[in-house]
Motif scaffolding. Structure first.
Motif, PDB file in Angstrom:
ATOM      1  N   ASN B  12      36.963 -10.913  84.749  1.00 57.78           N
ATOM      2  CA  ASN B  12      35.939 -11.129  84.259  1.00 57.78           C
ATOM      3  C   ASN B  12      35.234 -12.157  85.441  1.00 57.78           C
ATOM      4  O   ASN B  12      34.087 -12.377  84.853  1.00 57.78           O
ATOM      5  N   THR B  13      35.888 -12.747  86.140  1.00 59.34           N
ATOM      6  CA  THR B  13      35.325 -13.546  87.025  1.00 59.34           C
ATOM      7  C   THR B  13      34.936 -12.936  88.341  1.00 59.34           C
ATOM      8  O   THR B  13      34.684 -13.513  89.531  1.00 59.34           O
ATOM      9  N   ASN B  14      35.632 -11.792  88.793  1.00 62.25           N
ATOM     10  CA  ASN B  14      35.426 -11.030  89.972  1.00 62.25           C
ATOM     11  C   ASN B  14      34.487 -10.044  90.345  1.00 62.25           C
ATOM     12  O   ASN B  14      33.893  -9.741  89.545  1.00 62.25           O
ATOM     13  N   ASN B  15      34.343  -9.941  91.434  1.00 65.13           N
ATOM     14  CA  ASN B  15      32.953  -8.777  91.971  1.00 65.13           C
ATOM     15  C   ASN B  15      33.454  -7.593  91.884  1.00 65.13           C
ATOM     16  O   ASN B  15      33.721  -6.874  92.702  1.00 65.13           O
ATOM     17  N   ILE B  16      33.645  -7.075  90.723  1.00 70.67           N
ATOM     18  CA  ILE B  16      34.164  -5.918  90.407  1.00 70.67           C
ATOM     19  C   ILE B  16      33.577  -4.652  90.890  1.00 70.67           C
ATOM     20  O   ILE B  16      34.262  -3.829  91.547  1.00 70.67           O
ATOM     21  N   LEU B  17      32.257  -4.685  90.768  1.00 68.56           N
ATOM     22  CA  LEU B  17      31.492  -3.482  91.297  1.00 68.56           C
ATOM     23  C   LEU B  17      31.563  -3.374  92.779  1.00 68.56           C
ATOM     24  O   LEU B  17      31.779  -2.314  93.418  1.00 68.56           O
ATOM     25  N   SER B  18      31.568  -4.536  93.609  1.00 68.25           N
ATOM     26  CA  SER B  18      31.631  -4.372  95.084  1.00 68.25           C
ATOM     27  C   SER B  18      32.945  -3.863  95.563  1.00 68.25           C
ATOM     28  O   SER B  18      32.853  -2.999  96.177  1.00 68.25           O
ATOM     29  N   VAL B  50      37.888 -13.764  93.374  1.00 63.28           N
ATOM     30  CA  VAL B  50      36.839 -14.425  93.066  1.00 63.28           C
ATOM     31  C   VAL B  50      37.026 -15.292  91.910  1.00 63.28           C
ATOM     32  O   VAL B  50      37.391 -14.808  90.909  1.00 63.28           O
ATOM     33  N   GLY B  51      36.829 -16.813  91.813  1.00 70.36           N
ATOM     34  CA  GLY B  51      37.363 -17.515  90.846  1.00 70.36           C
ATOM     35  C   GLY B  51      38.234 -18.475  91.080  1.00 70.36           C
ATOM     36  O   GLY B  51      38.576 -18.626  92.153  1.00 70.36           O
TER      37      GLY B  51
END
Lengths: 279, 212
Positions: B12-18, B50-51
């Motif tokens: 939930n806090t990471n740049n999933i789409l990238s 990220v987070g």
């Protein structure tokens, strides 16, 4: 420390727009064409700023960044209208790598601290728009529309204490004018900070960028108009922009030599011994 | 041949789409995993970062994703950690409050602000000195050694010259670990998914075994 060359793309109603002193916005084209081009030219990072989001209390960059992330594999910073934890999650799910907060943080300092605690310092940038009024640098919000009583030098220290990862500072006086960066401002502020500072506002040619990176301790040069003007013609001629772009800008930029090519800029800086990313 | 399937763990806090876009670019199919799921169908598990360390560990525990992660590590699945996803593999971090990690590696995470560094939060491009043995093919070493990758971090793994250190970088005079590898687990302190074409090519080179 390697200095960064960063493109800034201002967005209003899904179009890339550009003005002067953050005002008088004109449409230049589709943001996804510009950002793809900048990636192909080896830009280090791209800022997407929704310039009406705070005013209209909305945030609509997700669709654009989601599209852009298919073609652009350098970091995307997303700003404009970020005012809740949900807004940040939503940005990160849709292609942002970091977010930048301005109005939402000035209005609610607790939000900055909370964001840093949840997402970590390095995900949270603060955007500051400052206007020099008779020697006093005042913080503005809502993309330069609203004056606050906050002193810029005090605000940078305050947000640094909140643990934010980085600051993007726009000089409203120079923004969009091509009269070079406000070197005194950036020198003073970069010397005060132990976190990275990105400077925005005023670049017209590679030498403006060289002076900024050589004379001050900023970590990156943020460039909007000069890049857009340089690539506008090519994108326009390819009919990618078609009827959406405003050709008035072309005459303006040609007359003033207001244009920077990313690859040429990088060569220029490397020749002058500025430490930047080379491939 | 069906494309290999990568599980991307969603904190939930990471740049999933990238990370998803980059893996798809390289040739993977991807699936975002938000809760404990059977790992068998996945060819590779990716823990992006990220987070903040403590929030991420808490989230892994609350969602029981920690079972998914531990099972993949125990079963020697191909596993890739990125940024915070690399740090979580270590034993402990002081980020905000002392928190235990996944302990796949025994070292502890440290904070740059205790050291003589240029910036206590490092954001930007930095060179990576690779160990030749990291690569499946020797020629790749030349393609990537001392190239620039994109880093965003305030915490790091100190160099101890352990055998799993496969890449190092500097912040000021402080050398830190930027690539680790142990059996089928590799992890990067930097973001290969955001390091331009060099980063995408590194992802390709590190996952060649899936595409031969």
């Amino acid at each position: 420390m390697i200095k960064r060359i960063i493109a800034r793309i201002d967005i209003k109603n899904n179009f890339l727009v550009k003005g002067m002193h953050l005002e008088g916005l004109r449409i230049l084209g589709y943001p996804e064409f510009f950002s793809k081009k900048y990636f192909e030219e080896d830009i280090d990072e791209i800022i997407f700023q929704d310039v009406v989001a705070s005013l209209y209390k909305r945030n609509q960059l997700s669709e654009i960044t989601s599209k852009v992330s298919k073609d652009v594999f350098v970091p995307l910073i997303v700003g404009g209208g970020i005012r809740s934890i949900k807004d940040i999650e939503n940005s990160l799910i849709n292609g942002a790598d970091r977010v930048s907060i301005n109005t939402g943080g000035v209005n609610n300092k607790k939000f900055i601290k909370e964001a840093v605690n949840i997402f970590g310092s390095s995900t949270i940038n603060i955007t500051i728009e400052t206007l020099n009024i008779n020697g006093n640098y005042k913080v503005f919000t809502d993309s330069g529309r609203t004056e606050t009583n906050i002193d810029t030098f005090e605000w940078v220290k305050e947000v640094e204490d909140y643990g934010v990862g980085e600051i993007i500072l726009t000089s409203i006086n120079n923004e969009g004018t091509g009269k070079g960066y406000d070197l005194k401002l950036f020198e003073k502020i970069s010397n005060k900070l132990s976190i990275p500072l990105l400077a925005h506002g005023g670049a017209r040619n590679p030498d403006d960028v060289y002076k900024l990176l050589n004379d001050t301790n900023v970590d990156g040069a943020v460039i909007a108009s000069a890049f857009h003007f340089n690539y506008f013609k090519e994108l326009y001629e390819k009919k990618k922009i078609e009827q959406t772009g405003s050709t008035n800008f072309l005459n303006f930029s040609e007359k003033k030599n207001f244009s920077i090519n990313i690859k040429d800029l990088k060569k220029y800086l490397i020749n002058k011994k500025i430490d930047i990313r080379s491939l | 041949m069906t494309k290999p399937l990568a599980a991307i763990i969603n904190l939930n806090t990471n740049n999933i789409l990238s990370i998803r876009r980059a893996l798809e670019f390289v040739g993977f199919r991807t699936e975002i995993i938000s809760e404990n799921t059977n790992i068998d169908k996945f060819d590779m598990i990716v823990l992006p970062g990220v987070g903040a360390f403590n929030c991420a560990m808490q989230r892994l525990e609350e969602t029981s994703l920690i079972k998914f992660v531990n099972e993949s590590l125990n079963k020697e699945k191909y596993f890739m950690g990125i940024c915070l996803g690399m740090q979580l593999l270590f034993s402990e971090s002081p980020e905000f409050k002392k928190t235990k990690g996944l302990s796949f590696f025994s070292e502890k995470i440290e904070n740059f602000n205790k050291f003589n560094v240029n910036k206590k939060t490092f954001i930007g491009w930095n060179q990576v000195k690779f160990n030749k043995n990291f690569f499946i093919e020797d020629e790749d070493f030349l393609n990537f050694n001392e190239k620039y990758f994109y880093f965003v971090h305030s915490y790091f793994v100190d160099c101890k010259n352990q055998k799993y250190e496969y890449g190092t970088s500097f912040n000021g005079t402080k050398e830190f670990v930027s690539v680790v590898k142990r059996s089928n687990v590799i992890a990067f302190q930097f973001h290969p998914e955001k390091s331009g074409l060099t980063g995408l090519n590194l992802l390709k080179a590190s996952t060649k075994n899936f595409f031969s």
